[in-house]
Design an enzyme around this catalytic site. Structure first.
Site, PDB file in Angstrom:
ATOM      1  N   THR A 282      19.397 -14.834  52.069  1.00  0.00           N
ATOM      2  CA  THR A 282      18.446 -15.933  52.101  1.00  0.00           C
ATOM      3  C   THR A 282      18.319 -16.462  50.678  1.00  0.00           C
ATOM      4  OG1 THR A 282      17.187 -14.879  53.886  1.00  0.00           O
ATOM      5  CG2 THR A 282      16.015 -16.503  52.589  1.00  0.00           C
TER       6      THR A 282
ATOM      7  N   GLY B 239      15.997 -10.565  53.879  1.00  0.00           N
ATOM      8  CA  GLY B 239      15.880 -10.286  55.301  1.00  0.00           C
ATOM      9  C   GLY B 239      14.638  -9.482  55.640  1.00  0.00           C
TER      10      GLY B 239
END
Length: 535
Positions: free
Chosen positions: A357, A440
């Site tokens: 991410t 995550g």
């Protein structure tokens, strides 16, 4: 004051504007946008678009977005849920007919219709100052000209090479002679540049309808997906402004996005930890780490039992974050021994692997604060590339379950349980810190470690991100190498099954707004390639 003999860096200080991202070029882009007259939200979208080009394993327009935005002078926090929904044909029966007994990370069935572009446009229209064309221009230029691959990006790329090799288009464009791009290799994405230009000129509709959508649908159908152009057309309006959730902690208000995101875990963990006296031994002391791990085990247990799409399943946010409930959780934690078994909650099961991410934050001269997170979920998402449009498609649907009756069971037009969570701290009606920690499932653990490092143990912003981390996962306590051996020994004696990990936990950014002195303080995680900059 940090030890200047030791490796590390100081927090960045500025007075007009600041950005912190996971890549230097993205941070510089955000600063450039601020200097061109854009606000914090404009700068965040511009930086994220650049990251979609130069940190392609972590984020992209084929993924999802969440945002918290605190407009100066309003005392409010605006929340955006830019997570996409499963296609209309995504039923448990269909997936089982295709031979699946569980979600598969490289399957087209794990690709939900991406929500990021819908979110970018809605945020820009509601709160931006510049046009999407201006905001996306830096990313388009880099995608056309190429950019050298940085160290952490190259490391992640190498790990994901087997996944990329499974998809012909991904292998053709994201591997070089069958191998990952290496540090210093220049990587360009001309097809993605064309797509970004179309979005800048015609808005999100260019992404969700017409030739770009048709290309994504063709790639997914070729991989066995049920996706249709109608599913993508419906995705144009998928992003929505939602009411943020919050908790009072140490005289501040900590804000998170509501479910289907997992920000409620942060509020839950802060509720539990806030009932504990600050232990002796400092932030790396065994008592502090043990309590934090135990609080996390309980919160993640509840996440696996209850967290899902609230438009289709009731999620008891109020109960899970209430004082009464967090007091019950606190009572379960003993300082002398780890819990051997957790009390049951829902249908908790083993978590999937950690994910990739990007998180970034921006504060502008007016005091607008933006906490922004965008993700493909796993490294390079599903590994499925829509070749003509240059869109790498995420695998956020890997967060679904196939068990009938589970609140997070896949269903048509349903959003999966989400891990990406931007954070915002407010005090006395003003934003004092946009912050976030990538990684995550680690994110709630990472956020609460960071917050307590800074506000409870007094570490400066950069030290709070630098400090070694740990995370309870799949029955093990995964620890970074920086945690002292003596502490690991004590944790083991308490009953924790410690194991060293190859790659560190997550990465984060934060900007503290010192209203009294008119100073911005920024920090960026050394676990990534980025930096904080201000002016």
């Amino acid at each position: 004051m940090r030890d200047f003999h030791a490796p590390g860096r100081s927090p960045v200080l500025a007075s007009h504007g600041m950005a912190a991202t996971s890549m230097p070029a993205a941070t510089l882009t955000a600063i450039d946008i601020l200097r061109q007259g854009g606000n914090a939200l404009d700068a965040a979208i511009a930086a994220c678009a650049v990251l979609a080009v130069i940190e392609p394993q972590s984020t992209g327009i084929g993924g999802d977005n969440f945002c918290l935005y605190a407009p100066a002078g309003t005392g409010k926090v605006v929340a955006m849920n830019g997570s996409g929904r499963a296609p209309a044909g995504a039923t448990p029966e269909k997936l089982r007919a295709d031979g699946l007994t569980a979600m598969v990370n490289t399957s087209a069935h794990s690709v939900t219709v991406p929500g990021a572009v819908s979110a970018w446009e809605k945020l820009n229209k509601a709160h931006g100052k510049l046009s999407l064309a201006q905001i996306l221009a830096p990313a388009i230029k880099i995608a056309e000209e190429g950019h050298p691959v940085h160290g952490r990006v190259a490391s992640d790329w190498e790990s994901a090479a087997p996944k990329l090799a499974k998809n012909a288009a991904a292998a053709k464009h994201f591997l070089k002679d069958g191998k990952a791009f290496a540090v210093g290799d220049k990587f360009a994405q001309p097809a993605l540049a064309k797509t970004l230009r179309a979005i800048g000129e015609r808005g999100a509709k260019a992404f969700y309808e017409g030739e770009i959508a048709a290309d994504m649908v063709a790639a997914l159908q070729a991989a066995g997906g049920t996706h249709t152009e109608a599913d993508f057309a419906a995705g144009l309006d998928v992003a929505e402004f939602v009411t943020p959730i919050q908790t009072r902690w140490k005289g501040m208000d900590v804000y998170q996005c509501p479910p289907n995101g997992s920000g409620l875990l942060v509020l839950q963990m802060l509720g539990v930890l806030g009932q504990c006296e600050t232990p002796e031994g400092g932030p790396l002391g065994v008592t502090r780490l043990h309590r934090h791990v135990e609080a996390a085990r309980l919160a993640y247990r509840d996440r696996d039992g209850f967290l899902a799409d609230p438009s289709q399943v009731e999620v008891p946010v109020g109960k899970l974050t209430s004082d009464d409930y967090t007091k019950q959780l606190r009572a379960l934690i003993r300082d002398d021994v780890a819990m051997r078994e957790l009390p049951p909650a829902g249908m908790a099961e083993m978590l999937p692997k950690h994910k990739d991410t990007v998180y970034l934050c921006v504060v502008d001269a007016e005091g607008n604060a933006c906490s922004f997170i965008n993700s493909l979920f796993e490294s390079f998402g599903s590994g499925i590339l829509a070749e003509k449009s240059g869109v790498m498609l995420h695998n956020r649907g890997f967060g679904f379950r196939l068990q009938e009756g589970h609140p997070n069971c896949i269903a048509p037009n349903k959003r999966p349980m989400h891990t990406i969570i931007p954070g915002m701290v407010m005090k006395d009606g003003r934003a004092i810190m946009p912050f976030g920690v990538m990684g995550g499932h680690f994110q709630p653990m990472g956020q609460t470690l960071f917050l307590t490092n800074h506000f409870e143990f007094g570490l400066d912003l950069q030290e709070s991100l630098d400090l070694p981390r740990l995370f309870p996962y799949a029955g093990k306590l995964q620890v970074e190498r920086g945690i002292p051996a003596s502490v690991l020994d004590q944790l083991s004696r308490l009953g924790h099954n410690c194991e060293l990990i190859d790659k560190p936990h997550g990465g984060g950014q934060a900007i503290f707004i010192d209203h009294a002195r008119g100073v911005l303080v920024g920090a960026s995680d050394p676990r990534k390639d980025g930096c904080a900059l201000g002016y």
